[in-house]
Design a protein around this motif. Structure first.
Motif, PDB file in Angstrom:
ATOM      1  N   THR A 240       0.831  -1.210   0.000  1.00 60.74           N
ATOM      2  CA  THR A 240       0.000   0.000   0.000  1.00 60.74           C
ATOM      3  C   THR A 240       0.862   1.255   0.000  1.00 60.74           C
ATOM      4  O   THR A 240       0.596   2.198  -0.744  1.00 60.74           O
ATOM      5  CB  THR A 240      -0.927   0.005   1.233  1.00 60.74           C
ATOM      6  OG1 THR A 240      -1.759  -1.144   1.186  1.00 60.74           O
ATOM      7  CG2 THR A 240      -1.775   1.255   1.276  1.00 60.74           C
ATOM      8  N   CYS A 241       1.897   1.264   0.825  1.00 60.96           N
ATOM      9  CA  CYS A 241       2.760   2.455   0.895  1.00 60.96           C
ATOM     10  C   CYS A 241       3.499   2.698  -0.411  1.00 60.96           C
ATOM     11  O   CYS A 241       3.656   3.837  -0.833  1.00 60.96           O
ATOM     12  CB  CYS A 241       3.735   2.325   2.055  1.00 60.96           C
ATOM     13  SG  CYS A 241       2.929   2.487   3.649  1.00 60.96           S
TER      14      CYS A 241
ATOM     15  N   LEU B 251       7.561   9.909   3.957  1.00 59.44           N
ATOM     16  CA  LEU B 251       6.918  11.179   4.288  1.00 59.44           C
ATOM     17  C   LEU B 251       5.412  11.126   4.018  1.00 59.44           C
ATOM     18  O   LEU B 251       4.608  11.649   4.794  1.00 59.44           O
ATOM     19  CB  LEU B 251       7.552  12.325   3.500  1.00 59.44           C
ATOM     20  CG  LEU B 251       8.978  12.712   3.891  1.00 59.44           C
ATOM     21  CD1 LEU B 251       9.544  13.727   2.892  1.00 59.44           C
ATOM     22  CD2 LEU B 251       9.013  13.261   5.305  1.00 59.44           C
ATOM     23  N   ALA B 252       5.038  10.473   2.916  1.00 59.90           N
ATOM     24  CA  ALA B 252       3.621  10.386   2.552  1.00 59.90           C
ATOM     25  C   ALA B 252       2.831   9.583   3.580  1.00 59.90           C
ATOM     26  O   ALA B 252       1.754  10.005   4.007  1.00 59.90           O
ATOM     27  CB  ALA B 252       3.471   9.780   1.162  1.00 59.90           C
ATOM     28  N   VAL B 253       3.345   8.426   3.987  1.00 59.52           N
ATOM     29  CA  VAL B 253       2.614   7.625   4.973  1.00 59.52           C
ATOM     30  C   VAL B 253       2.604   8.332   6.322  1.00 59.52           C
ATOM     31  O   VAL B 253       1.619   8.238   7.069  1.00 59.52           O
ATOM     32  CB  VAL B 253       3.154   6.186   5.068  1.00 59.52           C
ATOM     33  CG1 VAL B 253       4.470   6.112   5.799  1.00 59.52           C
ATOM     34  CG2 VAL B 253       2.133   5.267   5.718  1.00 59.52           C
ATOM     35  N   GLY B 254       3.645   9.082   6.649  1.00 62.74           N
ATOM     36  CA  GLY B 254       3.649   9.863   7.880  1.00 62.74           C
ATOM     37  C   GLY B 254       2.585  10.950   7.858  1.00 62.74           C
ATOM     38  O   GLY B 254       1.876  11.157   8.844  1.00 62.74           O
TER      39      GLY B 254
ATOM     40  N   ARG C  96      -2.754   2.844  11.731  1.00 69.09           N
ATOM     41  CA  ARG C  96      -1.524   2.653  12.507  1.00 69.09           C
ATOM     42  C   ARG C  96      -0.720   1.482  11.974  1.00 69.09           C
ATOM     43  O   ARG C  96       0.503   1.554  11.864  1.00 69.09           O
ATOM     44  CB  ARG C  96      -1.851   2.402  13.975  1.00 69.09           C
ATOM     45  CG  ARG C  96      -2.120   3.648  14.754  1.00 69.09           C
ATOM     46  CD  ARG C  96      -2.277   3.347  16.206  1.00 69.09           C
ATOM     47  NE  ARG C  96      -3.536   2.634  16.428  1.00 69.09           N
ATOM     48  CZ  ARG C  96      -4.021   2.339  17.612  1.00 69.09           C
ATOM     49  NH1 ARG C  96      -3.371   2.658  18.693  1.00 69.09           N
ATOM     50  NH2 ARG C  96      -5.166   1.711  17.737  1.00 69.09           N
ATOM     51  N   ALA C  97      -1.413   0.397  11.645  1.00 70.69           N
ATOM     52  CA  ALA C  97      -0.717  -0.799  11.158  1.00 70.69           C
ATOM     53  C   ALA C  97       0.046  -0.499   9.881  1.00 70.69           C
ATOM     54  O   ALA C  97       1.185  -0.942   9.716  1.00 70.69           O
ATOM     55  CB  ALA C  97      -1.711  -1.931  10.925  1.00 70.69           C
ATOM     56  N   GLU C  98      -0.556   0.249   8.968  1.00 69.73           N
ATOM     57  CA  GLU C  98       0.116   0.597   7.712  1.00 69.73           C
ATOM     58  C   GLU C  98       1.408   1.358   7.989  1.00 69.73           C
ATOM     59  O   GLU C  98       2.465   1.042   7.432  1.00 69.73           O
ATOM     60  CB  GLU C  98      -0.816   1.438   6.847  1.00 69.73           C
ATOM     61  CG  GLU C  98      -0.243   1.880   5.531  1.00 69.73           C
ATOM     62  CD  GLU C  98      -1.220   2.747   4.741  1.00 69.73           C
ATOM     63  OE1 GLU C  98      -0.745   3.454   3.830  1.00 69.73           O
ATOM     64  OE2 GLU C  98      -2.431   2.730   5.018  1.00 69.73           O
ATOM     65  N   PHE C  99       1.348   2.348   8.850  1.00 69.48           N
ATOM     66  CA  PHE C  99       2.523   3.156   9.156  1.00 69.48           C
ATOM     67  C   PHE C  99       3.609   2.323   9.827  1.00 69.48           C
ATOM     68  O   PHE C  99       4.773   2.355   9.423  1.00 69.48           O
ATOM     69  CB  PHE C  99       2.136   4.339  10.058  1.00 69.48           C
ATOM     70  CG  PHE C  99       3.320   5.130  10.509  1.00 69.48           C
ATOM     71  CD1 PHE C  99       3.885   6.078   9.681  1.00 69.48           C
ATOM     72  CD2 PHE C  99       3.898   4.906  11.753  1.00 69.48           C
ATOM     73  CE1 PHE C  99       4.998   6.805  10.080  1.00 69.48           C
ATOM     74  CE2 PHE C  99       5.005   5.620  12.170  1.00 69.48           C
ATOM     75  CZ  PHE C  99       5.559   6.575  11.331  1.00 69.48           C
TER      76      PHE C  99
END
Length: 141
Positions: free
Chosen positions: A9-10, A76-79, A23-26
């Motif tokens: 996904t990221c 940076l995008a996922v953050g 949260r799990a994705e990050f």
């Protein structure tokens, strides 16, 4: 969300700063980057040599450097998307520039639960509750 799905996904949202991230994705993506940096650091050390002392010049680390450049935008995008899930602007990522205090605050925000329901940045990534389960459902008779 599992490890592979989060990483996929990221990378599929490579430079997408809009929307929200669970949260799990990050955290799965952060773990992936951490492990990749360790592996590439060891490979760099084997291929280009390890440093042998504090005063010696640092060895070349081209693989780690190239990987770092490749993942800076998705990181940076996922953050930013993670901050959107907590109801904050992605510009709050700049608080990372404040040593120690900024880091603690940002990690705290990354670890907190997101807002339930839609917010200014999009719909709830959990869909108003828990996401779909990976456990198969058995019909009761």
């Amino acid at each position: 969300m599992d490890f592979q799905t989060a990483v996929r996904t990221c990378f599929s949202k490579y430079a997408t700063f809009s929307g929200r991230a669970r949260r799990a994705e990050f955290w799965w993506f952060t773990l992936f980057n951490f492990l990749a940096n360790i592996v590439l650091g060891v490979v760099d050390g084997i291929v280009f040599g390890f440093g042998h002392g504090m005063m010696e010049t640092a060895p070349m680390q081209p693989l780690s450097s190239l990987y770092g450049l490749a993942v800076i935008l998705p990181s940076l995008a996922v953050g930013a998307r993670r901050l959107h899930d907590t109801g904050r602007s992605g510009w709050w990522l700049l608080i990372w520039l404040i040593p120690i205090i900024g880091w603690i605050i940002l990690i705290w925000w990354f670890a907190t639960q997101g807002e339930e329901g839609p917010n200014d940045h999009g719909p709830d990534p959990l869909g108003g509750g828990y996401g779909p389960s990976s456990i198969p459902q058995v019909r009761r008779q």
